[in-house]
Design a protein around this motif. Structure first.
Motif, PDB file in Angstrom:
ATOM      1  N   ARG A 129       0.809  -1.215   0.000  1.00  0.00           N
ATOM      2  CA  ARG A 129       0.000   0.000   0.000  1.00  0.00           C
ATOM      3  C   ARG A 129       0.847   1.271   0.000  1.00  0.00           C
ATOM      4  NH1 ARG A 129      -2.705  -3.256   3.715  1.00  0.00           N
ATOM      5  NH2 ARG A 129      -2.003  -2.022   5.496  1.00  0.00           N
ATOM      6  N   VAL A 130       2.138   1.110  -0.233  1.00  0.00           N
ATOM      7  CA  VAL A 130       3.046   2.258  -0.314  1.00  0.00           C
ATOM      8  C   VAL A 130       3.395   2.487  -1.778  1.00  0.00           C
ATOM      9  CG1 VAL A 130       5.317   3.149   0.312  1.00  0.00           C
ATOM     10  CG2 VAL A 130       3.999   1.848   1.982  1.00  0.00           C
ATOM     11  N   ASN A 131       3.182   3.689  -2.288  1.00  0.00           N
ATOM     12  CA  ASN A 131       3.449   4.018  -3.689  1.00  0.00           C
ATOM     13  C   ASN A 131       4.619   4.995  -3.779  1.00  0.00           C
ATOM     14  OD1 ASN A 131       1.063   2.660  -5.005  1.00  0.00           O
ATOM     15  ND2 ASN A 131       0.010   4.010  -3.575  1.00  0.00           N
ATOM     16  N   ILE A 132       5.666   4.594  -4.489  1.00  0.00           N
ATOM     17  CA  ILE A 132       6.881   5.401  -4.594  1.00  0.00           C
ATOM     18  C   ILE A 132       7.038   5.890  -6.026  1.00  0.00           C
ATOM     19  CG2 ILE A 132       9.396   5.403  -4.353  1.00  0.00           C
ATOM     20  CD1 ILE A 132       9.102   3.198  -2.263  1.00  0.00           C
ATOM     21  N   ASP A 133       7.063   7.204  -6.208  1.00  0.00           N
ATOM     22  CA  ASP A 133       7.288   7.801  -7.527  1.00  0.00           C
ATOM     23  C   ASP A 133       8.762   7.744  -7.877  1.00  0.00           C
ATOM     24  OD1 ASP A 133       4.626   8.506  -7.875  1.00  0.00           O
ATOM     25  OD2 ASP A 133       4.887  10.456  -6.907  1.00  0.00           O
ATOM     26  N   ILE A 134       9.065   7.307  -9.095  1.00  0.00           N
ATOM     27  CA  ILE A 134      10.451   7.356  -9.561  1.00  0.00           C
ATOM     28  C   ILE A 134      10.828   8.793  -9.925  1.00  0.00           C
ATOM     29  CG2 ILE A 134      12.104   6.431 -11.234  1.00  0.00           C
ATOM     30  CD1 ILE A 134      10.964   4.412  -9.217  1.00  0.00           C
ATOM     31  N   THR A 135       9.875   9.545 -10.443  1.00  0.00           N
ATOM     32  CA  THR A 135      10.091  10.964 -10.764  1.00  0.00           C
ATOM     33  C   THR A 135       8.995  11.769 -10.085  1.00  0.00           C
ATOM     34  OG1 THR A 135      11.016  10.336 -12.915  1.00  0.00           O
ATOM     35  CG2 THR A 135      10.391  12.639 -12.623  1.00  0.00           C
ATOM     36  N   PRO A 136       9.185  12.136  -8.825  1.00  0.00           N
ATOM     37  CA  PRO A 136       8.128  12.870  -8.107  1.00  0.00           C
ATOM     38  C   PRO A 136       7.981  14.292  -8.652  1.00  0.00           C
ATOM     39  CG  PRO A 136      10.122  12.788  -6.782  1.00  0.00           C
ATOM     40  CD  PRO A 136      10.376  11.930  -7.993  1.00  0.00           C
ATOM     41  N   LYS A 137       6.754  14.691  -8.914  1.00  0.00           N
ATOM     42  CA  LYS A 137       6.457  16.033  -9.399  1.00  0.00           C
ATOM     43  C   LYS A 137       5.077  16.454  -8.913  1.00  0.00           C
ATOM     44  CE  LYS A 137       9.262  16.258 -13.649  1.00  0.00           C
ATOM     45  NZ  LYS A 137       9.941  17.538 -13.410  1.00  0.00           N
ATOM     46  N   LEU A 138       4.810  17.758  -9.027  1.00  0.00           N
ATOM     47  CA  LEU A 138       3.509  18.320  -8.707  1.00  0.00           C
ATOM     48  C   LEU A 138       2.966  19.038  -9.930  1.00  0.00           C
ATOM     49  CD1 LEU A 138       4.330  19.916  -5.209  1.00  0.00           C
ATOM     50  CD2 LEU A 138       3.333  17.660  -5.648  1.00  0.00           C
ATOM     51  N   CYS A 139       1.671  19.264  -9.947  1.00  0.00           N
ATOM     52  CA  CYS A 139       1.034  20.025 -11.030  1.00  0.00           C
ATOM     53  C   CYS A 139       0.712  21.429 -10.533  1.00  0.00           C
ATOM     54  CB  CYS A 139      -0.265  19.355 -11.477  1.00  0.00           C
ATOM     55  SG  CYS A 139      -0.091  17.665 -12.074  1.00  0.00           S
ATOM     56  N   TYR A 140       1.124  22.452 -11.278  1.00  0.00           N
ATOM     57  CA  TYR A 140       0.661  23.802 -10.972  1.00  0.00           C
ATOM     58  C   TYR A 140      -0.856  23.855 -11.169  1.00  0.00           C
ATOM     59  CZ  TYR A 140       5.265  25.980 -10.476  1.00  0.00           C
ATOM     60  OH  TYR A 140       6.509  26.344 -10.031  1.00  0.00           O
ATOM     61  N   SER A 141      -1.546  24.526 -10.258  1.00  0.00           N
ATOM     62  CA  SER A 141      -3.016  24.506 -10.248  1.00  0.00           C
ATOM     63  C   SER A 141      -3.624  25.050 -11.529  1.00  0.00           C
ATOM     64  CB  SER A 141      -3.543  25.310  -9.053  1.00  0.00           C
ATOM     65  OG  SER A 141      -3.098  24.727  -7.848  1.00  0.00           O
ATOM     66  N   ALA A 142      -2.957  26.018 -12.161  1.00  0.00           N
ATOM     67  CA  ALA A 142      -3.432  26.550 -13.439  1.00  0.00           C
ATOM     68  C   ALA A 142      -2.341  26.416 -14.487  1.00  0.00           C
ATOM     69  CB  ALA A 142      -3.849  28.018 -13.285  1.00  0.00           C
ATOM     70  N   GLY A 143      -1.507  25.392 -14.338  1.00  0.00           N
ATOM     71  CA  GLY A 143      -0.379  25.179 -15.232  1.00  0.00           C
ATOM     72  C   GLY A 143      -0.749  24.370 -16.461  1.00  0.00           C
ATOM     73  N   PRO A 144       0.238  24.069 -17.301  1.00  0.00           N
ATOM     74  CA  PRO A 144      -0.040  23.378 -18.566  1.00  0.00           C
ATOM     75  C   PRO A 144      -0.597  21.970 -18.406  1.00  0.00           C
ATOM     76  CG  PRO A 144       2.339  23.617 -18.184  1.00  0.00           C
ATOM     77  CD  PRO A 144       1.655  24.463 -17.168  1.00  0.00           C
ATOM     78  N   MET A 145      -0.201  21.233 -17.365  1.00  0.00           N
ATOM     79  CA  MET A 145      -0.736  19.882 -17.193  1.00  0.00           C
ATOM     80  C   MET A 145      -2.214  19.918 -16.840  1.00  0.00           C
ATOM     81  SD  MET A 145      -0.554  16.644 -17.261  1.00  0.00           S
ATOM     82  CE  MET A 145       1.178  16.183 -17.382  1.00  0.00           C
ATOM     83  N   VAL A 146      -2.601  20.778 -15.920  1.00  0.00           N
ATOM     84  CA  VAL A 146      -4.006  20.877 -15.536  1.00  0.00           C
ATOM     85  C   VAL A 146      -4.842  21.371 -16.709  1.00  0.00           C
ATOM     86  CG1 VAL A 146      -5.635  22.082 -14.029  1.00  0.00           C
ATOM     87  CG2 VAL A 146      -3.510  21.168 -13.087  1.00  0.00           C
ATOM     88  N   GLU A 147      -4.320  22.330 -17.457  1.00  0.00           N
ATOM     89  CA  GLU A 147      -5.060  22.833 -18.617  1.00  0.00           C
ATOM     90  C   GLU A 147      -5.244  21.746 -19.668  1.00  0.00           C
ATOM     91  OE1 GLU A 147      -6.609  25.723 -19.016  1.00  0.00           O
ATOM     92  OE2 GLU A 147      -6.064  26.129 -16.942  1.00  0.00           O
ATOM     93  N   LEU A 148      -4.214  20.924 -19.888  1.00  0.00           N
ATOM     94  CA  LEU A 148      -4.321  19.837 -20.868  1.00  0.00           C
ATOM     95  C   LEU A 148      -5.331  18.785 -20.408  1.00  0.00           C
ATOM     96  CD1 LEU A 148      -3.286  18.605 -23.519  1.00  0.00           C
ATOM     97  CD2 LEU A 148      -1.485  17.474 -22.187  1.00  0.00           C
ATOM     98  N   LEU A 149      -5.291  18.427 -19.135  1.00  0.00           N
ATOM     99  CA  LEU A 149      -6.241  17.454 -18.605  1.00  0.00           C
ATOM    100  C   LEU A 149      -7.673  17.963 -18.729  1.00  0.00           C
ATOM    101  CD1 LEU A 149      -4.344  16.366 -15.366  1.00  0.00           C
ATOM    102  CD2 LEU A 149      -4.720  14.961 -17.383  1.00  0.00           C
ATOM    103  N   ARG A 150      -7.852  19.241 -18.478  1.00  0.00           N
ATOM    104  CA  ARG A 150      -9.192  19.823 -18.536  1.00  0.00           C
ATOM    105  C   ARG A 150      -9.692  19.932 -19.983  1.00  0.00           C
ATOM    106  NH1 ARG A 150      -8.209  24.583 -16.307  1.00  0.00           N
ATOM    107  NH2 ARG A 150      -8.762  23.973 -14.194  1.00  0.00           N
ATOM    108  N   SER A 151      -8.838  20.427 -20.881  1.00  0.00           N
ATOM    109  CA  SER A 151      -9.274  20.654 -22.261  1.00  0.00           C
ATOM    110  C   SER A 151      -9.524  19.359 -23.022  1.00  0.00           C
ATOM    111  CB  SER A 151      -8.231  21.499 -23.011  1.00  0.00           C
ATOM    112  OG  SER A 151      -6.997  20.789 -23.129  1.00  0.00           O
ATOM    113  N   SER A 152      -8.824  18.283 -22.663  1.00  0.00           N
ATOM    114  CA  SER A 152      -8.968  17.008 -23.367  1.00  0.00           C
ATOM    115  C   SER A 152     -10.010  16.088 -22.729  1.00  0.00           C
ATOM    116  CB  SER A 152      -7.627  16.280 -23.405  1.00  0.00           C
ATOM    117  OG  SER A 152      -7.206  15.936 -22.097  1.00  0.00           O
TER     118      SER A 152
END
Length: 584
Positions: A129-152
């Motif tokens: 039940r422990v999940n380890i990210d190999i490349t830990p990152k965060l999403c900016y709340s109004a950044g490009p990842m959130v915008e892409l997830l929302r628009s698609s």
């Protein structure tokens, strides 16, 4: 399109291609999604290290494992005492009392609540039940990842937690960094004059325009010159560089510092007081979400499979692959390769790389226990400048609480990274520093990965119909990966829209629904001028749309002509609506 690896960039490209109707074969030599962007359970990561990396037996194509120098240190649980944590928390309680913060003596401390619970047997059961990210990152709340997830509409496959806290090392201790005007003026670690100076500087960074003379005069200067010109004290410089600029490098240009501060502040308040959000279960959920999206639109996914070689036509362009186990030859026009693949037939990447040391600590208490009952500690960002706790390079880290679904119940996970030293020994690089900010440690893990140097990512290019994606950069967000995926897609299909929104099932008209509408008579059909679908621009699948001016017979013929297409679309949308999960 043949795609090798299921990293975030490769999955976004595959999703964009399949969305416009292209045939995509997505292979991964590993038995899991995400490659270097994946999330492992603790037991899965230990097994992966024990079994060894996969290999390709070919002179034409080689695969290099993305993780090196994995070292684990399981602390004997009978030695995990609360004494050190209690001592640290007593010191913090005294400091809190001096700052006139409301006492929380009516609540049991996290150490007292969790101390008796952990046994060797219970910890072993919790590894799944422990999940380890190999490349830990965060999403900016109004950044490009959130915008892409929302628009698609790809966001339907994910859930997020808001990042609650940001810690910096200040005057010998970890403090919560102020992220907005209210927090700046309530900060007990800054003098009144320092608060005014900081607000003046932050206002300048937020309001200055990129084409103004004020901005252009800093073109060839570094960030320290910028801070000094606004008379920032050493304490303010530490806070600004660690909490607002959030760079993994020791220094940046003045322009980059201004852009970073502006971007940071514009994301504050979108989903809370911090400008970041994080996927539940870890960052490895993001490539899987785009893989699900791509599969819904027809992509074929095969894990634990890789080609033996890449095939080329007489003009030297990619034309297909030969499979490793069966020898089957598959044809294709384009190939997308992760940076972990290499071949004498492929131009090597030109961007500079660096080794990044990782330390993952599992603890039974937070690095900074909650000072108020209402305070949330689901996800915290940690940024420590060089030479603060024995670290020779800046440290970027994350603490995940149980509600983030990253550690098991009753645990906290601290995952920190820093540029590797000359010894290329991650334990030597980080253990001493991380020990100073953690207590109640149950487990330690260290490893290294390769990453692109921030600001030195090679320009995307299409060579012999082959695309080489880049390693992730050592920063917080996903900006470079999304820009790279978008650029590569337009190199392949310059006239197509990049990852348009998937239709919602309720927006699609199916043949049986249209026939029922025609049978009930014209009184139930809205006027063309007042049609809600027309006024709102409701999306419909091609072949199912009611064409204005057709009589009933013509419309029925059109429906019959598009019937096969509609059946396929309906199956895809039903699968999408069910939130289909790809299993290896």
């Amino acid at each position: 399109v043949s795609t090798q690896s299921t990293g975030i960039t490769e999955c976004i490209i595959a999703a964009a291609c399949s969305r416009i109707g292209k045939t995509v074969l997505h292979l991964d030599i590993n038995r899991f999604y995400g490659e270097q962007w994946s999330s492992f359970t603790l037991s899965g990561l230990e097994k992966f290290d024990k079994d060894g990396p996969p290999a390709i037996e070919s002179d034409n194509l080689k695969y290099k494992h993305f993780m090196q120098n994995l070292t684990t240190c399981e602390v004997p649980l009978d030695t995990v005492a609360a004494d050190e944590c209690t001592s640290k928390q007593e010191t913090e309680t005294v400091t809190t009392a001096e700052q006139d913060v409301e006492p929380t003596s009516d609540l049991p401390s996290e150490t007292e609540a969790s101390k008796p619970d952990w046994t060797t047997e219970k910890f072993a059961k919790s590894k799944r039940r422990v999940n380890i990210d190999i490349t830990p990152k965060l999403c900016y709340s109004a950044g490009p990842m959130v915008e892409l997830l929302r628009s698609s509409n790809c966001s339907r496959y994910l859930e997020f937690k808001a990042v609650n806290r940001s810690f910096v090392h200040h005057d010998g201790e970890l403090i919560q960094a102020p992220c907005n005007r209210e927090q700046v003026f309530n900060c007990k670690h800054l003098k009144v004059l320092e608060k005014r100076i900081m607000m003046k500087f932050v206002t300048f960074a937020l309001q200055v325009e990129a084409d103004s003379e004020e901005y252009l005069e800093w073109e060839k200067k570094d960030d320290m010159e910028l801070y000094k010109s606004f008379k920032l004290t050493d304490s303010l410089i530490n806070l600004v560089r660690a909490s607002l600029v959030v760079s993994s490098r020791e220094s940046v240009s003045a322009h980059e510092a201004i852009r970073s501060i502006k971007h940071y502040l514009k994301n504050v308040g979108v989903y809370g007081s911090m400008p970041f959000i994080c996927p539940i279960y870890g960052a490895g959920e993001l490539p899987q979400a785009f893989a699900r999206f791509s599969a819904v639109f027809g992509s074929t996914y095969v894990l634990d499979t890789a080609p033996t070689q890449l095939n080329f036509d007489d003009e030297g362009n990619f034309c297909g692959v030969t499979m490793q186990e069966t020898g089957q030859k598959l044809t294709g026009k384009y190939c997308v390769l992760s940076p972990n693949y290499s071949s004498e037939s492929i131009k090597p990447p030109t961007n500079s790389l660096q080794s990044i040391s990782h330390a993952v600590y599992l603890t039974h208490t937070s690095i900074k226990p909650k000072s108020k009952p209402t305070e949330q500690d689901d996800v915290s960002l940690i940024h420590i400048l060089q030479d603060r706790i024995g670290n020779t390079s800046p440290i970027t880290g994350y603490e995940f609480g149980p509600r983030s679904m990253v550690p098991a119940e009753g645990m906290y996970m601290v995952h920190v990274t820093t540029p590797a030293g000359d010894s290329d020994n991650p334990r030597e690089d980080l253990e001493n520093s991380v020990d100073q900010i953690t207590c109640g440690v149950l487990y330690k893990m260290f490893f290294t990965t390769k990453m692109s140097i921030e600001g030195d990512v090679a320009a995307p290019e299409l060579s012999n119909h082959i695309i080489r994606t880049s390693f992730p950069t050592h920063n917080v967000g996903y900006k470079e990966s999304i820009e790279e995926a978008k650029t590569f897609f337009h190199l392949l299909y310059p006239d197509e829209e990049f990852l348009p929104a998937a239709p919602n099932p309720e927006d699609i008209k199916w043949p049986d629904e249209e026939e029922e509408t025609l049978e009930t008579g014209s009184e139930n059909v809205p006027d063309a001028e007042n049609s809600p679908a027309e006024s709102k621009g409701a999306s419909t699948v091609e072949g199912a749309k009611v064409i204005e001016g057709m009589d009933g017979e013509d419309q029925n013929e059109a429906n019959k002509a598009g019937d096969n297409h509609l059946k396929d679309s309906k199956e895809s949308c039903e699968e999408m609506n069910a939130g289909s999960t790809l299993e290896s």
